[in-house]
Design an enzyme around this catalytic site. Structure first.
Site, PDB file in Angstrom:
ATOM      1  N   ARG A 148      11.003  21.120  33.396  1.00 18.65           N
ATOM      2  CA  ARG A 148      10.237  20.410  34.431  1.00 18.65           C
ATOM      3  C   ARG A 148       9.649  21.363  35.465  1.00 18.65           C
ATOM      4  O   ARG A 148       8.657  21.079  36.113  1.00 18.65           O
ATOM      5  CB  ARG A 148      11.131  19.406  35.168  1.00 18.65           C
ATOM      6  CG  ARG A 148      11.613  18.249  34.322  1.00 18.65           C
ATOM      7  CD  ARG A 148      12.185  17.165  35.217  1.00 18.65           C
ATOM      8  NE  ARG A 148      13.025  16.221  34.505  1.00 18.65           N
ATOM      9  CZ  ARG A 148      12.590  15.160  33.840  1.00 18.65           C
ATOM     10  NH1 ARG A 148      11.295  14.900  33.798  1.00 18.65           N
ATOM     11  NH2 ARG A 148      13.426  14.343  33.231  1.00 18.65           N
TER      12      ARG A 148
ATOM     13  N   ASP B 187       1.161   7.513  27.245  1.00 18.77           N
ATOM     14  CA  ASP B 187       1.350   7.774  25.816  1.00 18.77           C
ATOM     15  C   ASP B 187       1.089   6.464  25.062  1.00 18.77           C
ATOM     16  O   ASP B 187      -0.049   6.151  24.750  1.00 18.77           O
ATOM     17  CB  ASP B 187       2.755   8.334  25.597  1.00 18.77           C
ATOM     18  CG  ASP B 187       3.019   8.752  24.163  1.00 18.77           C
ATOM     19  OD1 ASP B 187       2.072   9.078  23.445  1.00 18.77           O
ATOM     20  OD2 ASP B 187       4.198   8.764  23.753  1.00 18.77           O
TER      21      ASP B 187
ATOM     22  N   GLY C 230       9.387  12.223  35.720  1.00 21.25           N
ATOM     23  CA  GLY C 230       8.272  13.078  35.298  1.00 21.25           C
ATOM     24  C   GLY C 230       7.132  13.228  36.296  1.00 21.25           C
ATOM     25  O   GLY C 230       6.422  14.235  36.280  1.00 21.25           O
TER      26      GLY C 230
ATOM     27  N   VAL D 239       4.285  17.520  25.294  1.00 22.33           N
ATOM     28  CA  VAL D 239       4.052  18.523  26.340  1.00 22.33           C
ATOM     29  C   VAL D 239       5.174  18.541  27.375  1.00 22.33           C
ATOM     30  O   VAL D 239       5.842  17.535  27.590  1.00 22.33           O
ATOM     31  CB  VAL D 239       2.686  18.310  27.040  1.00 22.33           C
ATOM     32  CG1 VAL D 239       1.539  18.636  26.101  1.00 22.33           C
ATOM     33  CG2 VAL D 239       2.551  16.888  27.575  1.00 22.33           C
TER      34      VAL D 239
ATOM     35  N   ASP E 139       3.374  10.505  34.971  1.00 17.84           N
ATOM     36  CA  ASP E 139       2.995  11.812  34.468  1.00 17.84           C
ATOM     37  C   ASP E 139       2.026  11.717  33.299  1.00 17.84           C
ATOM     38  O   ASP E 139       1.023  12.407  33.247  1.00 17.84           O
ATOM     39  CB  ASP E 139       4.247  12.633  34.074  1.00 17.84           C
ATOM     40  CG  ASP E 139       5.225  11.855  33.199  1.00 17.84           C
ATOM     41  OD1 ASP E 139       4.948  10.676  32.857  1.00 17.84           O
ATOM     42  OD2 ASP E 139       6.291  12.410  32.869  1.00 17.84           O
TER      43      ASP E 139
HETATM   44  P1  5GP Z   1       4.590   5.430  27.244  1.00 12.09           P
HETATM   45  O1  5GP Z   1       5.409   4.299  27.789  1.00 12.09           O
HETATM   46  O2  5GP Z   1       3.150   5.403  27.688  1.00 12.09           O
HETATM   47  O3  5GP Z   1       4.711   5.537  25.767  1.00 12.09           O
HETATM   48  O4  5GP Z   1       5.254   6.749  27.697  1.00 12.09           O
HETATM   49  C1  5GP Z   1       5.168   7.207  28.934  1.00 12.09           C
HETATM   50  C2  5GP Z   1       6.389   8.031  29.250  1.00 12.09           C
HETATM   51  O5  5GP Z   1       6.880   8.733  28.110  1.00 12.09           O
HETATM   52  C3  5GP Z   1       5.995   9.060  30.257  1.00 12.09           C
HETATM   53  O6  5GP Z   1       6.321   8.596  31.531  1.00 12.09           O
HETATM   54  C4  5GP Z   1       6.820  10.264  29.858  1.00 12.09           C
HETATM   55  O7  5GP Z   1       8.017  10.228  30.577  1.00 12.09           O
HETATM   56  C5  5GP Z   1       7.138  10.081  28.404  1.00 12.09           C
HETATM   57  N1  5GP Z   1       6.285  10.930  27.550  1.00 12.09           N
HETATM   58  C6  5GP Z   1       5.284  10.544  26.737  1.00 12.09           C
HETATM   59  N2  5GP Z   1       4.709  11.571  26.105  1.00 12.09           N
HETATM   60  C7  5GP Z   1       5.351  12.675  26.543  1.00 12.09           C
HETATM   61  C8  5GP Z   1       5.207  14.095  26.286  1.00 12.09           C
HETATM   62  O8  5GP Z   1       4.364  14.580  25.532  1.00 12.09           O
HETATM   63  N3  5GP Z   1       6.071  14.911  26.939  1.00 12.09           N
HETATM   64  C9  5GP Z   1       7.027  14.452  27.797  1.00 12.09           C
HETATM   65  N4  5GP Z   1       7.802  15.345  28.361  1.00 12.09           N
HETATM   66  N5  5GP Z   1       7.180  13.140  28.068  1.00 12.09           N
HETATM   67  C10 5GP Z   1       6.351  12.257  27.459  1.00 12.09           C
HETATM   68 MG    MG Z   2       8.142   9.097  32.482  1.00 14.44          MG
END
Ligand code: 5GP
Ligand code: MG
Length: 178
Positions: free
Chosen positions: A163, A101, A42, A151, A98
């Site tokens: 992408r 979350d 990402g 997103v 990217d």
């Molecule tokens: P986390 O570990 O913080 O929950 O998630 C981070 C990863 O989840 C990011 O690197 C991304 O790849 C994916 N991710 C989280 N939210 C989104 C989103 O709204 N859209 C997309 N495409 N990927 C997300």
């Molecule tokens: Mg990611």
């Protein structure tokens, strides 16, 4: 489809914000050599745009991490593939992702790279989703805070598509996550 994807952040807005982030980063590192560790896939577009604005002695390293599999917008188990990472000992590291979350990916990567003996480890994200974080951590650099939508675009995918969109868009028929 590009036509049906609602634009959340335009190409021009992303560009201006990345200019600002690059200035902040250059100001903080003051000419010190930097290794940017980008979390695939990402952060690929963010990486390409940001590094071309960084006037610093710079190296790039890549690591793959993913918590989504196929057609889902709900995070699952974190998979990390670190085979591409070089020796990061005694280097100043900036981890790039990217989107922040839940915070699991970035906090995990930060810990793992710190354990490898890096001189310093900072983090940069293009996007940060409001009200979603379960692991408390503050990224050192953040492009935009966004509402809780799934997103796509500018490197971010849904089921490995979208992408290549030049903007950040809201995935059609998504107004939040499970
Ligand atoms: P986390 O570990 O913080 O929950 O998630 C981070 C990863 O989840 C990011 O690197 C991304 O790849 C994916 N991710 C989280 N939210 C989104 C989103 O709204 N859209 C997309 N495409 N990927 C997300
Ligand atoms: Mg990611």
């Amino acid at each position: 489809m590009k036509e049906s994807t609602e634009i959340l952040i335009s190409e021009q807005t992303i560009k201006s914000r990345i200019d600002e982030l690059a200035k902040e980063i250059m100001n903080d590192y003051r000419g010190n050599p930097l290794t940017v560790v980008a979390i695939l896939t990402g952060s690929l577009v963010f990486l390409a745009d940001l590094i071309r604005r960084l006037e610093l002695p710079l190296r790039i390293a890549l690591v793959q991490a993913s918590s989504y599999r196929g057609k889902t917008t709900v995070p699952g188990t974190l998979h990390v593939q670190a085979d591409l990472l070089p020796d990061l000992r005694d280097r100043h590291i900036l981890i790039l992702d990217d989107i922040l979350d839940t915070g699991r990916t970035l906090s995990h990567m930060k810990e793992e790279i710190s354990e490898q003996g890096a001189s310093s480890v900072r983090t940069a994200v293009l996007l940060r989703k409001k009200g979603r974080q379960v692991i408390p951590m503050e990224p050192d650099y953040c492009g935009f805070e966004i509402p809780d939508h799934f997103v796509v675009g500018y490197g971010l995918d849904y089921n490995d598509e979208y992408r290549n969109l030049p903007f950040i868009g809201i995935l059609p028929e998504s107004s939040g996550q499970g």
